[in-house]
Design an enzyme around this catalytic site. Sequence first.
Site, PDB file in Angstrom:
ATOM      1  CB  SER A 209      -0.914  -0.005   1.227  1.00 21.84           C
ATOM      2  OG  SER A 209      -0.128   0.253   2.376  1.00 21.84           O
ATOM      3  CE  LYS A 210      -2.076   6.506  -2.875  1.00 24.20           C
ATOM      4  NZ  LYS A 210      -3.489   6.160  -2.543  1.00 24.20           N
ATOM      5  NE  ARG A 211       0.606   0.686   6.109  1.00 27.03           N
ATOM      6  CZ  ARG A 211       1.321  -0.401   6.355  1.00 27.03           C
ATOM      7  NH1 ARG A 211       2.450  -0.330   7.024  1.00 27.03           N
ATOM      8  NH2 ARG A 211       0.899  -1.586   5.953  1.00 27.03           N
ATOM      9  N   GLY A 213       5.514   2.940  -0.027  1.00 27.98           N
ATOM     10  CA  GLY A 213       6.128   3.591  -1.188  1.00 27.98           C
ATOM     11  C   GLY A 213       5.113   3.718  -2.305  1.00 27.98           C
TER      12      GLY A 213
END
Length: 283
Positions: A209-211, A213
């Site tokens: 997920s965006k966490r 990268g």
Amino acid sequence: MIRTRIAPSPTGRLHIGTVRTALFNYLYAKHHGGVYAMRIEDTDKARSKKEHEEEIIEGLAWLGIKHEEFVRQSERLPRHQELLEKLVAEDKANVSEEESKNEPGKTVSVVRLRNPSRDVTFNDIVRGDITFHTGELGDFVIARAIDDPLYHFAVVADDWDMEVTHVIRGEDHISNTTRQILIQEALGTPRPFYAHLPLILAADRSKLSKRNGATSLIEYRDEGFLPEAIVNYLALLGWNPGGNEEHYSLDDLVRLFDLDGVQKGGAVWDREKLLSVNQRWMR
Ligand code: GLU
């Protein structure tokens, strides 16, 4: 003839996992001389956005993953309604007047499938036989209204009309398959082959997920990654060609790819590896 499809919902940026699913569908169809189609699943009117649809089309075209057929799910609503009415007429589904879940106090006429409540087994090309008992699903909702199908119903109707032979998608869809098979059986449609791909995981084995990268294809493009490198790297994420060779063009992949090389276990995203593949393509 083999026919595959990528069926993205245009509700967000083009996720790298969707790109990998598109690539595998494309490679499988092309390897077998079949047809690869794109279907934009835009029946969720509130969340679907034209800009996301454009990003999906542009992003995949940039990688050279070209579809031969294009379908927009929202344009098929009259056909969905026709099939829903047929199921109701045959008493395989019923229109149920009930209180809306989203708007308490309001009565809605949802369509529910009559669930035969038995075991459903399907063969997954990657995972083998998978069995679910369908009883706990009850008579589940297949449309919010006779002219407003839910995802499961639209997928089945569209795969049927598009003559999709192989449904290749992420493993997060495994549990959806049971509902979709029950709908196929009610409609009397042939069952496609299924292949559920391992999820792409972050280094800590959580879902990417965006966490962890960048997750959108366009972010990688904007960073300067080459399309050849992204295709090369994504092909190796969940597929193992055997041997030590790791440098593949899209044409090489079409020649070599098959579903028997797809692994079951999660595929870990490795930015260092992507960088090194990119450097090789730069040279
Ligand atoms: N529209 C679904 C999604 O975005 C895919 C449906 C499918 O592949 O069957 O996850």
